[in-house]
Design a protein around this motif. Structure first.
Motif, PDB file in Angstrom:
ATOM      1  N   LEU A 218       0.821  -1.212   0.000  1.00  0.00           N
ATOM      2  CA  LEU A 218       0.000   0.000   0.000  1.00  0.00           C
ATOM      3  C   LEU A 218       0.851   1.256   0.000  1.00  0.00           C
ATOM      4  N   GLY A 219       0.493   2.185  -0.879  1.00  0.00           N
ATOM      5  CA  GLY A 219       1.181   3.471  -0.961  1.00  0.00           C
ATOM      6  C   GLY A 219       2.536   3.416  -1.645  1.00  0.00           C
ATOM      7  N   LYS A 220       2.876   2.280  -2.241  1.00  0.00           N
ATOM      8  CA  LYS A 220       4.174   2.136  -2.895  1.00  0.00           C
ATOM      9  C   LYS A 220       3.978   1.802  -4.369  1.00  0.00           C
ATOM     10  N   LYS A 221       4.704   2.496  -5.219  1.00  0.00           N
ATOM     11  CA  LYS A 221       4.649   2.179  -6.648  1.00  0.00           C
ATOM     12  C   LYS A 221       5.546   0.988  -6.934  1.00  0.00           C
ATOM     13  N   GLN A 222       5.044   0.121  -7.825  1.00  0.00           N
ATOM     14  CA  GLN A 222       5.781  -1.068  -8.223  1.00  0.00           C
ATOM     15  C   GLN A 222       5.862  -1.118  -9.747  1.00  0.00           C
ATOM     16  N   ASP A 223       6.842  -1.844 -10.231  1.00  0.00           N
ATOM     17  CA  ASP A 223       6.960  -2.039 -11.671  1.00  0.00           C
ATOM     18  C   ASP A 223       5.849  -2.947 -12.176  1.00  0.00           C
ATOM     19  N   VAL A 224       5.327  -2.598 -13.347  1.00  0.00           N
ATOM     20  CA  VAL A 224       4.378  -3.428 -14.081  1.00  0.00           C
ATOM     21  C   VAL A 224       4.839  -3.422 -15.537  1.00  0.00           C
ATOM     22  N   LEU A 225       4.898  -4.590 -16.125  1.00  0.00           N
ATOM     23  CA  LEU A 225       5.347  -4.728 -17.502  1.00  0.00           C
ATOM     24  C   LEU A 225       4.149  -5.120 -18.360  1.00  0.00           C
ATOM     25  N   LEU A 226       3.818  -4.271 -19.344  1.00  0.00           N
ATOM     26  CA  LEU A 226       2.663  -4.524 -20.207  1.00  0.00           C
ATOM     27  C   LEU A 226       3.101  -4.989 -21.586  1.00  0.00           C
ATOM     28  N   ASN A 227       2.369  -5.966 -22.094  1.00  0.00           N
ATOM     29  CA  ASN A 227       2.486  -6.404 -23.478  1.00  0.00           C
ATOM     30  C   ASN A 227       1.088  -6.365 -24.067  1.00  0.00           C
ATOM     31  N   ILE A 228       0.969  -5.681 -25.204  1.00  0.00           N
ATOM     32  CA  ILE A 228      -0.348  -5.391 -25.764  1.00  0.00           C
ATOM     33  C   ILE A 228      -0.361  -5.699 -27.253  1.00  0.00           C
ATOM     34  N   ALA A 229      -1.426  -6.366 -27.690  1.00  0.00           N
ATOM     35  CA  ALA A 229      -1.680  -6.572 -29.120  1.00  0.00           C
ATOM     36  C   ALA A 229      -2.971  -5.831 -29.462  1.00  0.00           C
TER      37      ALA A 229
ATOM     38  N   ILE B  33     -10.195   0.198 -33.355  1.00  0.00           N
ATOM     39  CA  ILE B  33      -9.687  -0.990 -32.664  1.00  0.00           C
ATOM     40  C   ILE B  33     -10.816  -1.986 -32.472  1.00  0.00           C
ATOM     41  N   LEU B  34     -10.596  -3.207 -32.948  1.00  0.00           N
ATOM     42  CA  LEU B  34     -11.616  -4.252 -32.924  1.00  0.00           C
ATOM     43  C   LEU B  34     -11.407  -5.248 -31.789  1.00  0.00           C
ATOM     44  N   LYS B  35     -10.147  -5.473 -31.429  1.00  0.00           N
ATOM     45  CA  LYS B  35      -9.832  -6.447 -30.386  1.00  0.00           C
ATOM     46  C   LYS B  35      -8.499  -6.075 -29.772  1.00  0.00           C
ATOM     47  N   VAL B  36      -8.353  -6.343 -28.478  1.00  0.00           N
ATOM     48  CA  VAL B  36      -7.080  -6.129 -27.801  1.00  0.00           C
ATOM     49  C   VAL B  36      -6.749  -7.339 -26.945  1.00  0.00           C
ATOM     50  N   GLU B  37      -5.475  -7.575 -26.816  1.00  0.00           N
ATOM     51  CA  GLU B  37      -4.962  -8.569 -25.880  1.00  0.00           C
ATOM     52  C   GLU B  37      -3.958  -7.836 -25.005  1.00  0.00           C
ATOM     53  N   VAL B  38      -4.203  -7.833 -23.707  1.00  0.00           N
ATOM     54  CA  VAL B  38      -3.350  -7.104 -22.776  1.00  0.00           C
ATOM     55  C   VAL B  38      -2.855  -8.077 -21.710  1.00  0.00           C
ATOM     56  N   THR B  39      -1.542  -8.080 -21.497  1.00  0.00           N
ATOM     57  CA  THR B  39      -0.927  -8.882 -20.441  1.00  0.00           C
ATOM     58  C   THR B  39      -0.113  -7.957 -19.555  1.00  0.00           C
ATOM     59  N   ALA B  40      -0.297  -8.095 -18.251  1.00  0.00           N
ATOM     60  CA  ALA B  40       0.481  -7.327 -17.279  1.00  0.00           C
ATOM     61  C   ALA B  40       1.269  -8.301 -16.415  1.00  0.00           C
ATOM     62  N   ASP B  41       2.563  -8.068 -16.330  1.00  0.00           N
ATOM     63  CA  ASP B  41       3.438  -8.822 -15.441  1.00  0.00           C
ATOM     64  C   ASP B  41       3.773  -7.955 -14.235  1.00  0.00           C
ATOM     65  N   LYS B  42       3.739  -8.579 -13.074  1.00  0.00           N
ATOM     66  CA  LYS B  42       4.154  -7.914 -11.840  1.00  0.00           C
ATOM     67  C   LYS B  42       5.425  -8.631 -11.371  1.00  0.00           C
ATOM     68  N   PRO B  43       6.591  -8.064 -11.730  1.00  0.00           N
ATOM     69  CA  PRO B  43       7.855  -8.729 -11.381  1.00  0.00           C
ATOM     70  C   PRO B  43       8.023  -8.884  -9.872  1.00  0.00           C
ATOM     71  N   HIS B  44       8.574 -10.007  -9.496  1.00  0.00           N
ATOM     72  CA  HIS B  44       8.936 -10.282  -8.105  1.00  0.00           C
ATOM     73  C   HIS B  44       7.746 -10.341  -7.148  1.00  0.00           C
ATOM     74  N   ALA B  45       6.554 -10.603  -7.685  1.00  0.00           N
ATOM     75  CA  ALA B  45       5.374 -10.715  -6.822  1.00  0.00           C
ATOM     76  C   ALA B  45       5.446 -11.966  -5.943  1.00  0.00           C
TER      77      ALA B  45
END
Length: 119
Positions: A22-33, A89-101
């Motif tokens: 809580l209250g801390k920013k963390q890295d998030v890695l997004l890959n989107i099609a 935009i007709l379709k999207v694929e979104v993946t989010a990685d939370k490193p070191h979770a």
């Protein structure tokens, strides 16, 4: 239909609900099609015809970095919904990685595919 890929977009946001997150920013890695309809840009070579992925990316950055999410699922859903606001935009694929979770894992990831609702 064409696809634009945004790969390894590294952002920082508040994501999580455990006390140590809580209250801390963390890295998030997004890959989107992004699946979209062409308007002749592959022939015309005109930027005016093309889907502006730079503008879309800036919107994603604002949405994620200014937000707070308890769950990766909500973050991914919000990104997908934002992209589908663009009528091309007709379709999207979104993946989010939370490193070191997880201690012994490189990351935890959540992926979602959404299509434009046909009315």
């Amino acid at each position: 239909m064409a696809v634009i890929f945004i790969r390894d977009l590294l952002l920082r946001t508040e994501v999580g609900f455990n006390p140590h997150e809580l209250g801390k920013k963390q890295d998030v890695l997004l890959n989107i099609a992004i699946h979209y309809g062409l308007r002749g840009e592959e022939i015309s070579d005109s930027p005016d015809d093309a889907l502006n992925y730079k503008t879309l990316c800036k919107g994603i950055v604002r949405l994620v970095e200014d937000g707070h999410f308890n769950l990766l699922e909500r973050l991914v859903n919000n990104v997908a919904d934002y992209l589908l606001l663009n009528e091309r935009i007709l379709k999207v694929e979104v993946t989010a990685d939370k490193p070191h979770a997880l201690r012994f894992a490189r990351s935890v990831a959540f992926s979602l595919e959404k299509k434009r609702e046909i009315v």
